[in-house]
Design a protein around this motif. Structure first.
Motif, PDB file in Angstrom:
ATOM      1  N   UNK A  81      55.134   5.631 -15.338  1.00  0.00           N
ATOM      2  CA  UNK A  81      55.342   4.134 -16.131  1.00  0.00           C
ATOM      3  C   UNK A  81      54.598   3.116 -15.128  1.00  0.00           C
ATOM      4  N   UNK A  82      53.927   2.131 -15.719  1.00  0.00           N
ATOM      5  CA  UNK A  82      53.202   1.268 -14.860  1.00  0.00           C
ATOM      6  C   UNK A  82      53.708  -0.130 -15.293  1.00  0.00           C
ATOM      7  N   UNK A 138      48.794  -0.313 -12.122  1.00  0.00           N
ATOM      8  CA  UNK A 138      47.693  -0.011 -12.719  1.00  0.00           C
ATOM      9  C   UNK A 138      46.470   0.352 -12.144  1.00  0.00           C
ATOM     10  N   UNK A 139      45.978  -0.551 -11.025  1.00  0.00           N
ATOM     11  CA  UNK A 139      45.001  -0.365 -10.552  1.00  0.00           C
ATOM     12  C   UNK A 139      44.820   1.167  -9.667  1.00  0.00           C
ATOM     13  N   UNK A 148      43.199   2.362 -21.521  1.00  0.00           N
ATOM     14  CA  UNK A 148      43.988   1.817 -20.598  1.00  0.00           C
ATOM     15  C   UNK A 148      43.146   0.785 -19.548  1.00  0.00           C
ATOM     16  N   UNK A 149      41.859   1.325 -19.369  1.00  0.00           N
ATOM     17  CA  UNK A 149      40.719   0.621 -18.618  1.00  0.00           C
ATOM     18  C   UNK A 149      40.432  -0.816 -19.716  1.00  0.00           C
ATOM     19  N   UNK A 150      40.556  -0.530 -21.023  1.00  0.00           N
ATOM     20  CA  UNK A 150      40.172  -1.831 -21.700  1.00  0.00           C
ATOM     21  C   UNK A 150      41.448  -2.649 -21.620  1.00  0.00           C
ATOM     22  N   UNK A 151      42.600  -2.429 -21.482  1.00  0.00           N
ATOM     23  CA  UNK A 151      43.646  -3.342 -21.411  1.00  0.00           C
ATOM     24  C   UNK A 151      43.929  -4.014 -19.986  1.00  0.00           C
ATOM     25  N   UNK A 152      43.273  -3.166 -19.114  1.00  0.00           N
ATOM     26  CA  UNK A 152      43.119  -3.645 -17.510  1.00  0.00           C
ATOM     27  C   UNK A 152      42.247  -4.954 -17.509  1.00  0.00           C
ATOM     28  N   UNK A 153      41.066  -4.853 -18.277  1.00  0.00           N
ATOM     29  CA  UNK A 153      39.856  -5.594 -18.169  1.00  0.00           C
ATOM     30  C   UNK A 153      40.629  -6.883 -19.064  1.00  0.00           C
TER      31      UNK A 153
END
Length: 67
Positions: free
Chosen positions: A25-26, A32-33, A53-58
């Protein structure tokens, strides 16, 4: 693209991880990083959801106002 708030983004990230059967879980940007750094070049099950997940991080980094 649907605009999500920060809480919604973390819910979506955790749903993606759960769908992959990952026991992870994040809950914040640090986690996340760490996840993104760990799985960036990984060929494991996480690589299948890495891009999503990378897109959500961005989106978290840029903020909803930028979309």
């Amino acid at each position: 693209m649907i605009l999500l708030g920060e809480k919604d983004i973390f819910i979506e990230i955790n749903r993606l991880l759960e769908d992959q059967g990952m026991d992870l879980r994040i809950n914040d940007m640090d986690e996340l990083t760490d996840f993104l750094e760990e799985y960036e070049a990984d060929e494991s099950e996480a690589s299948e959801v890495y891009e999503e997940i990378r897109e959500l991080y961005d989106q978290l980094l840029m903020g909803a106002g930028m979309w």
